[in-house]
Design a protein around this motif. Structure first.
Motif: not given
Length: 97
Positions: A4-13, A15-27, A79-85
């Motif tokens: 994968e390109s570095p930009l794809e990995a950066l995009g996943i990273g 989105r993972l950060w966004q999920l972490g922030v949103e999960a913290s809010i839900v917690i 997995l990000l789509r599943l858990y993010g949703g």
């Protein structure tokens, strides 16, 4: 397997950060609801546990059957789509009046 390109990995990273922030809010929202007691507290705790088990079983079933694909990027994306949703749905539900 393609690299994968570095930009794809950066995009996943990101989105993972966004999920972490949103999960913290839900917690925080869930903790507040459970700590405030009442009839909704027990229902929220029960819902939280059952949602986590169902999401785990769903994710593992899809991983084992290969329905997420074979590349690390496609698996991470799915997995990000599943858990993010699920996290977004809980945030919306818990902030509704």
């Amino acid at each position: 397997m393609d690299r994968e390109s570095p930009l794809e990995a950066l995009g996943i990273g990101f989105r993972l950060w966004q999920l972490g922030v949103e999960a913290s809010i839900v917690i925080g929202l869930r903790s507040w609801k459970i700590a405030s007691g009442g009839s909704g507290a027990g229902a929220e705790a029960s819902r939280m546990v059952s949602e986590k088990w169902l999401a785990l079983v769903d994710a593992n079933t899809r991983l084992l059957t290969g329905s997420y694909g074979s590349s690390p990027h496609s698996v991470a994306d799915a997995l990000l789509r599943l858990y993010g949703g699920k996290v977004r749905a809980n945030r919306r539900r818990l902030t509704r009046r």
